[in-house]
Design a protein around this motif. Sequence first.
Motif, mmCIF file in Angstrom:
data_model
loop_
_atom_site.group_PDB
_atom_site.id
_atom_site.type_symbol
_atom_site.label_atom_id
_atom_site.label_comp_id
_atom_site.label_asym_id
_atom_site.label_seq_id
_atom_site.Cartn_x
_atom_site.Cartn_y
_atom_site.Cartn_z
ATOM 1 N N VAL A 269 0.871 -1.173 0.000
ATOM 2 C CA VAL A 269 0.000 0.000 0.000
ATOM 3 C C VAL A 269 0.906 1.221 0.000
ATOM 4 C CG1 VAL A 269 -1.753 1.292 1.250
ATOM 5 C CG2 VAL A 269 -1.820 -1.209 1.234
ATOM 6 N N THR A 270 0.918 1.955 -1.097
ATOM 7 C CA THR A 270 1.773 3.132 -1.237
ATOM 8 C C THR A 270 0.905 4.384 -1.367
ATOM 9 O OG1 THR A 270 1.895 2.692 -3.633
ATOM 10 C CG2 THR A 270 3.686 1.874 -2.257
ATOM 11 N N LEU A 271 1.450 5.493 -0.897
ATOM 12 C CA LEU A 271 0.700 6.741 -0.911
ATOM 13 C C LEU A 271 0.502 7.246 -2.336
ATOM 14 C CD1 LEU A 271 2.320 8.667 2.079
ATOM 15 C CD2 LEU A 271 0.101 7.497 2.018
ATOM 16 N N THR A 272 -0.645 7.875 -2.552
ATOM 17 C CA THR A 272 -0.956 8.474 -3.843
ATOM 18 C C THR A 272 -1.158 9.972 -3.666
ATOM 19 O OG1 THR A 272 -3.369 8.274 -3.660
ATOM 20 C CG2 THR A 272 -2.151 6.341 -4.473
ATOM 21 N N ALA A 273 -1.322 10.671 -4.786
ATOM 22 C CA ALA A 273 -1.535 12.118 -4.723
ATOM 23 C C ALA A 273 -2.786 12.465 -3.930
ATOM 24 C CB ALA A 273 -1.624 12.685 -6.142
ATOM 25 N N ALA A 274 -3.761 11.565 -3.944
ATOM 26 C CA ALA A 274 -5.005 11.821 -3.219
ATOM 27 C C ALA A 274 -4.831 11.725 -1.706
ATOM 28 C CB ALA A 274 -6.082 10.844 -3.680
ATOM 29 N N ASP A 275 -3.733 11.138 -1.251
ATOM 30 C CA ASP A 275 -3.513 10.929 0.180
ATOM 31 C C ASP A 275 -2.781 12.083 0.856
ATOM 32 O OD1 ASP A 275 -4.648 8.319 0.127
ATOM 33 O OD2 ASP A 275 -2.769 7.530 -0.685
ATOM 34 N N VAL A 276 -2.259 13.021 0.077
ATOM 35 C CA VAL A 276 -1.437 14.093 0.650
ATOM 36 C C VAL A 276 -1.939 15.459 0.173
ATOM 37 C CG1 VAL A 276 0.612 12.652 0.892
ATOM 38 C CG2 VAL A 276 0.218 13.869 -1.249
ATOM 39 N N ASP A 277 -1.576 16.479 0.922
ATOM 40 C CA ASP A 277 -1.962 17.847 0.555
ATOM 41 C C ASP A 277 -1.114 18.380 -0.587
ATOM 42 O OD1 ASP A 277 -3.882 17.898 2.579
ATOM 43 O OD2 ASP A 277 -2.429 18.614 4.063
ATOM 44 N N ASN A 278 0.141 17.913 -0.650
ATOM 45 C CA ASN A 278 1.064 18.388 -1.678
ATOM 46 C C ASN A 278 1.853 17.197 -2.196
ATOM 47 O OD1 ASN A 278 3.458 19.474 -3.001
ATOM 48 N ND2 ASN A 278 2.870 21.447 -2.120
ATOM 49 N N GLN B 263 -1.056 8.168 -9.017
ATOM 50 C CA GLN B 263 -2.510 8.029 -9.004
ATOM 51 C C GLN B 263 -2.965 6.711 -8.386
ATOM 52 O OE1 GLN B 263 -4.494 10.699 -9.951
ATOM 53 N NE2 GLN B 263 -2.434 11.599 -9.974
ATOM 54 N N LEU B 264 -2.102 5.712 -8.407
ATOM 55 C CA LEU B 264 -2.468 4.390 -7.918
ATOM 56 C C LEU B 264 -1.484 3.908 -6.867
ATOM 57 C CD1 LEU B 264 -3.341 2.448 -11.212
ATOM 58 C CD2 LEU B 264 -4.953 3.093 -9.413
ATOM 59 N N SER B 265 -1.999 3.217 -5.859
ATOM 60 C CA SER B 265 -1.146 2.461 -4.952
ATOM 61 C C SER B 265 -0.763 1.152 -5.646
ATOM 62 C CB SER B 265 -1.905 2.170 -3.654
ATOM 63 O OG SER B 265 -1.216 1.224 -2.868
ATOM 64 N N ILE B 266 0.378 0.584 -5.264
ATOM 65 C CA ILE B 266 0.784 -0.679 -5.876
ATOM 66 C C ILE B 266 -0.295 -1.742 -5.701
ATOM 67 C CG2 ILE B 266 2.383 -2.623 -5.676
ATOM 68 C CD1 ILE B 266 4.621 -0.662 -5.147
ATOM 69 N N HIS B 267 -0.881 -1.826 -4.507
ATOM 70 C CA HIS B 267 -1.872 -2.884 -4.267
ATOM 71 C C HIS B 267 -3.093 -2.697 -5.153
ATOM 72 C CE1 HIS B 267 -4.295 -0.034 -1.931
ATOM 73 N NE2 HIS B 267 -5.228 -0.966 -1.834
ATOM 74 N N ALA B 268 -3.466 -1.445 -5.429
ATOM 75 C CA ALA B 268 -4.610 -1.185 -6.306
ATOM 76 C C ALA B 268 -4.274 -1.509 -7.760
ATOM 77 C CB ALA B 268 -5.044 0.268 -6.168
ATOM 78 N N ALA B 269 -3.052 -1.164 -8.182
ATOM 79 C CA ALA B 269 -2.645 -1.439 -9.559
ATOM 80 C C ALA B 269 -2.611 -2.936 -9.832
ATOM 81 C CB ALA B 269 -1.272 -0.820 -9.820
ATOM 82 N N LEU B 270 -2.245 -3.730 -8.824
ATOM 83 C CA LEU B 270 -2.183 -5.177 -9.014
ATOM 84 C C LEU B 270 -3.563 -5.805 -9.159
ATOM 85 C CD1 LEU B 270 0.650 -6.114 -6.471
ATOM 86 C CD2 LEU B 270 0.794 -6.057 -8.960
ATOM 87 N N GLN B 271 -4.592 -5.074 -8.797
ATOM 88 C CA GLN B 271 -5.951 -5.581 -8.932
ATOM 89 C C GLN B 271 -6.538 -5.286 -10.312
ATOM 90 O OE1 GLN B 271 -8.246 -4.076 -5.606
ATOM 91 N NE2 GLN B 271 -6.699 -4.721 -4.123
ATOM 92 N N GLU B 272 -5.840 -4.457 -11.086
ATOM 93 C CA GLU B 272 -6.301 -4.151 -12.433
ATOM 94 C C GLU B 272 -5.736 -5.163 -13.428
ATOM 95 O OE1 GLU B 272 -5.775 -0.138 -13.621
ATOM 96 O OE2 GLU B 272 -6.920 0.682 -11.924
ATOM 97 N N GLY C 117 15.293 13.159 5.433
ATOM 98 C CA GLY C 117 15.178 13.096 6.885
ATOM 99 C C GLY C 117 14.249 12.021 7.384
ATOM 100 N N GLY C 118 13.433 11.453 6.506
ATOM 101 C CA GLY C 118 12.450 10.468 6.935
ATOM 102 C C GLY C 118 12.972 9.049 6.924
ATOM 103 N N ASP C 119 12.146 8.140 7.435
ATOM 104 C CA ASP C 119 12.463 6.720 7.389
ATOM 105 C C ASP C 119 12.167 6.161 5.998
ATOM 106 O OD1 ASP C 119 13.199 6.664 10.077
ATOM 107 O OD2 ASP C 119 11.109 6.339 10.713
ATOM 108 N N LEU C 120 12.618 4.951 5.762
ATOM 109 C CA LEU C 120 12.264 4.280 4.519
ATOM 110 C C LEU C 120 10.772 3.995 4.497
ATOM 111 C CD1 LEU C 120 15.154 1.666 4.341
ATOM 112 C CD2 LEU C 120 14.923 3.699 2.937
ATOM 113 N N VAL C 121 10.161 4.111 3.329
ATOM 114 C CA VAL C 121 8.757 3.741 3.216
ATOM 115 C C VAL C 121 8.656 2.221 3.364
ATOM 116 C CG1 VAL C 121 8.227 5.712 1.736
ATOM 117 C CG2 VAL C 121 8.847 3.523 0.696
ATOM 118 N N LEU C 122 7.513 1.774 3.839
ATOM 119 C CA LEU C 122 7.331 0.355 4.130
ATOM 120 C C LEU C 122 7.523 -0.513 2.887
ATOM 121 C CD1 LEU C 122 6.601 -1.836 6.159
ATOM 122 C CD2 LEU C 122 4.177 -1.391 5.667
#
Length: 314
Positions: A175-184, A200-209, A266-271
């Motif tokens: 599950v990866t963040l998309t543009a719809a999940d953030v303000d910027n 536009q798509l999370s990886i998990h959503a793209a795999l369902q297409e 400065g952030g951690d690695l994404v999951l």
Amino acid sequence: RQTRLQVFGTADSGLMRLVGIPMIVLVLFGLSCAPLANSTETNSPRFSAIIVSQDLAVGENRVAFGLVDLEGMPVRANRASVDVVYYAPGDIHGEIIDSGTADFMRWPPPGERGVYVIDLSFSVSGEGTEANPGLWELQVTATTQDKMQVEARAAVKVAEKSSTPALGSSAPPSVTLTAADVDNINMITSDRDPDEEFYQLSIHAALQEDKPLVVVFATPAFCVSATCGPQLEILTRLKDRYRGRVNFIHVEAFENPHLMEGGRPGGDLVLAVTEWGLPSEPWTFIVGKDGLVKAKYDQFVSEAALEAVLSHIL
């Protein structure tokens, strides 16, 4: 004209700083290689092969390497012959298991830097350690553009299984963040001029297409090899060419890339980086509409190579 090789060892920036895995990323410049001032009695310089690929395992692998002389000067040839030799414990002679020709692949931006790339097979694991004493070696021969004969060797660590998804295995439904999940959008990409269609798509959503998926893990603003941005440019062209038939996703390796600390993330690695077992970046994967990994590429991959796979699976 000769230009010295830039070698980035264990990186203090980018993904390597956080994952803690030693990595050598080659940025090869220069057009030719000249004999060393202090050459051997045969008047021939000595050379080394430096392995760039990070996740080599039993089976078929895409192997990238560079060639340098003892002064760290890049050795440039159009291609190089490669023998893959396995030394079983106690065997000092070794056995040739695979062989082939590696082509020189230029790295962007346009110029003379790049690496040699070849597909090779490893039949057993071997890491040259007490626990796994078998050892693999690449034996490389080439003729430079100025007709110099080159012989180089490099030890290769081969794991039983790759840390990244194996070819033919199921792609992790991260599950990866998309543009719809953030303000910027800058909160999920360090690309200075991001293409919003990549988010536009999370990886998990793209795999369902019912479409193939191309996903690149890269951090353009902090990329040690400086190939992340150019890789995204290539994917932009492919995205436009395969619009409606293939999904394309860019996943930033770090959380909150807009929060920089001294020019470093400065952030951690994404999951998703952990879920896909990435030891380095950038990585590019092609996933079929069946959800299985069809191709994967450590570091830069050319547009032609990606398009060949897409054309085959569509």
